[in-house]
Design an enzyme around this catalytic site. Sequence first.
Site, PDB file in Angstrom:
ATOM      1  N   ARG A 131      -3.206   4.919  -1.239  1.00 61.48           N
ATOM      2  CA  ARG A 131      -2.931   4.023  -0.111  1.00 61.48           C
ATOM      3  C   ARG A 131      -2.082   4.792   0.912  1.00 61.48           C
ATOM      4  NH1 ARG A 131       1.454   0.025   0.694  1.00 61.48           N
ATOM      5  NH2 ARG A 131       0.862  -1.051   2.611  1.00 61.48           N
ATOM      6  N   HIS A 175       1.472   0.468   9.605  1.00 66.70           N
ATOM      7  CA  HIS A 175       2.674   0.578   8.785  1.00 66.70           C
ATOM      8  C   HIS A 175       3.849   0.902   9.700  1.00 66.70           C
ATOM      9  CE1 HIS A 175       4.073   1.326   4.428  1.00 66.70           C
ATOM     10  NE2 HIS A 175       5.163   1.214   5.177  1.00 66.70           N
ATOM     11  N   GLU A 220       3.750  -5.270   5.132  1.00 67.32           N
ATOM     12  CA  GLU A 220       4.977  -6.052   5.196  1.00 67.32           C
ATOM     13  C   GLU A 220       5.277  -6.598   6.595  1.00 67.32           C
ATOM     14  OE1 GLU A 220       8.209  -3.919   3.442  1.00 67.32           O
ATOM     15  OE2 GLU A 220       7.288  -3.944   1.457  1.00 67.32           O
ATOM     16  N   ASN A 345       3.689  -6.218  -2.354  1.00 69.94           N
ATOM     17  CA  ASN A 345       4.740  -5.208  -2.489  1.00 69.94           C
ATOM     18  C   ASN A 345       5.937  -5.911  -3.111  1.00 69.94           C
ATOM     19  OD1 ASN A 345       2.956  -3.761  -0.922  1.00 69.94           O
ATOM     20  ND2 ASN A 345       4.417  -3.267   0.700  1.00 69.94           N
ATOM     21  N   TYR A 347       9.669  -5.484  -5.441  1.00 67.05           N
ATOM     22  CA  TYR A 347      10.705  -4.641  -6.019  1.00 67.05           C
ATOM     23  C   TYR A 347      11.755  -5.437  -6.788  1.00 67.05           C
ATOM     24  CZ  TYR A 347       8.796  -1.067  -2.905  1.00 67.05           C
ATOM     25  OH  TYR A 347       7.963  -0.185  -2.270  1.00 67.05           O
ATOM     26  N   GLU A 413       2.576  -1.899  -3.554  1.00 65.59           N
ATOM     27  CA  GLU A 413       3.801  -1.103  -3.687  1.00 65.59           C
ATOM     28  C   GLU A 413       4.672  -1.670  -4.789  1.00 65.59           C
ATOM     29  OE1 GLU A 413       6.388  -0.497  -0.358  1.00 65.59           O
ATOM     30  OE2 GLU A 413       4.735  -0.074   1.019  1.00 65.59           O
TER      31      GLU A 413
END
Length: 510
Positions: A131, A175, A220, A345, A347, A413
């Site tokens: 990606r 991005h 995002e 994505n 985390y 991600e």
Amino acid sequence: MRLTRREFAQSALATGIAAALPAGLLSGCTVSSNAARTANSAPVPNPYPRQFDSSSEIPFPKNFWWGTATAAYQVEGAWKEDGKGESIWDRFAHTPGKIKNGDTGDVVCDSYHRWREDIALMRAMNLNSYRFSISWPRIQPTGSGPANSKGMDYYSRIVDTLLEAKIRPFVTLYHWDLPQILEDAGGWPNRDTSSHFADYVDLVSRTLGDRVSDWTLFNEPLGFTYNGYLDGTHAPGRSSIIDFLRASHTVNLAQAAGFHALKAVRPLARVGSAFSMSSCEPATNSEEDRLAAERCHAMTNLWFLEPAMNGRYPEALSFLPETAMRIKSGDLDKMRAPLDFIGINLYYRAIASAPGTMERLSHTQEWLFPVKTVAGQQGPRTDNEWEVWPQALYDVVTRITRDFNRPAIEITESGCSYNDGPDASGVIRDARRIEYHRQYLQALAQAISDGADVRGYHAWSLIDNFEWAEGFRQRFGLTYVDFKTQQRTMKESGRWYGNVALKNALPALR
């Protein structure tokens, strides 16, 4: 990749949204009882994380995509080479005081010249998906007009070489590097940017779409609208609630316009977006905190997903400021885009609670967005202080699966910052990164076992790179980069991840 998008609700709408809105702009509809009903039905997470089984090997589905992710500004360098135009990140990074240590993306990992080395790293890791993002100003230096042939040729060579290596080119179209000329014309708060984006998507898909079948429209969108237009920590560095609200709506329009533009050129292409998500857990079992967690979920995870999938904004605010956002008649239908997959994505998690009555009465912003959030505190911390909490990935994947009728999902991600360097023998022994990915992959495997249709996992990141406002201070890569010499050295985590990809299975813990 986000570094300062952290708990959005904590610092975004809580920085003075309603107080910053001019009188007369707050028209809209009130939140219905649906949010409360959803809150009452949502499960309260166990205060202790679930222990996912690691006693035996865990296979992943056949044809699972094992990949890594990068972004153009974070790895390419060559910031004004071969006709590339200035981006908002070029301008922002060159502004004193914006990036730690004065770092810039002028050279970074020099992937513009060393991309063959990077593809060789992927082959050594047995990866079958990459990606990467296309720099809009490298294709259209002024944000419009014909393609810059040298820029398009660069990405075309990457695509061809990836295909030769049997690695899927998984292209992200935006991005965060908006052409500076478009920012000068108003940026994302300007509705015209939506049509410029659709034209750019059309241009790229006509050239690369004969070889690229999988596309991510935005990375995002919450991150670049909030950090760029509300808190000012990212490019273009604005701090205006009006700009944030209008940028949100333009991006939602652009997401749909880009989707339909790409499908018009390549009807069989798989098109989605990569959304930054966090599990939003209520601080207590009270109805008020459960409702606060649902509002946190709506803003953090659905603000750009719900418009695409269902043509509406989620119930995150006390009411929707339609006039402030410049929502026009017919816009809700224009936002619809039946995404072929949902990129996640993820985390960490957020803990949400409701402000008290007096807090809401004395602070207008807490009346508009009645949520307080803090970061989770129970799990271990990475070197940039993010909590490691694999349960968050399981919770979000299963929630999106349930609420959106089992869509195709790509983990676009996930990763961690650990700043381990070479030891005396030149080996980078980053055991904590291995443990992070092992735990998150265990959680993901359990979500798949419980019915989620997850097609791939992309570790952030292939190589250490420029981490936005943090500059070079944080290292997320599976490969160590010496930024002075550009030498790449695969970390122990890269070797481990390559073994997982080779076997299409997570090894048992011995």
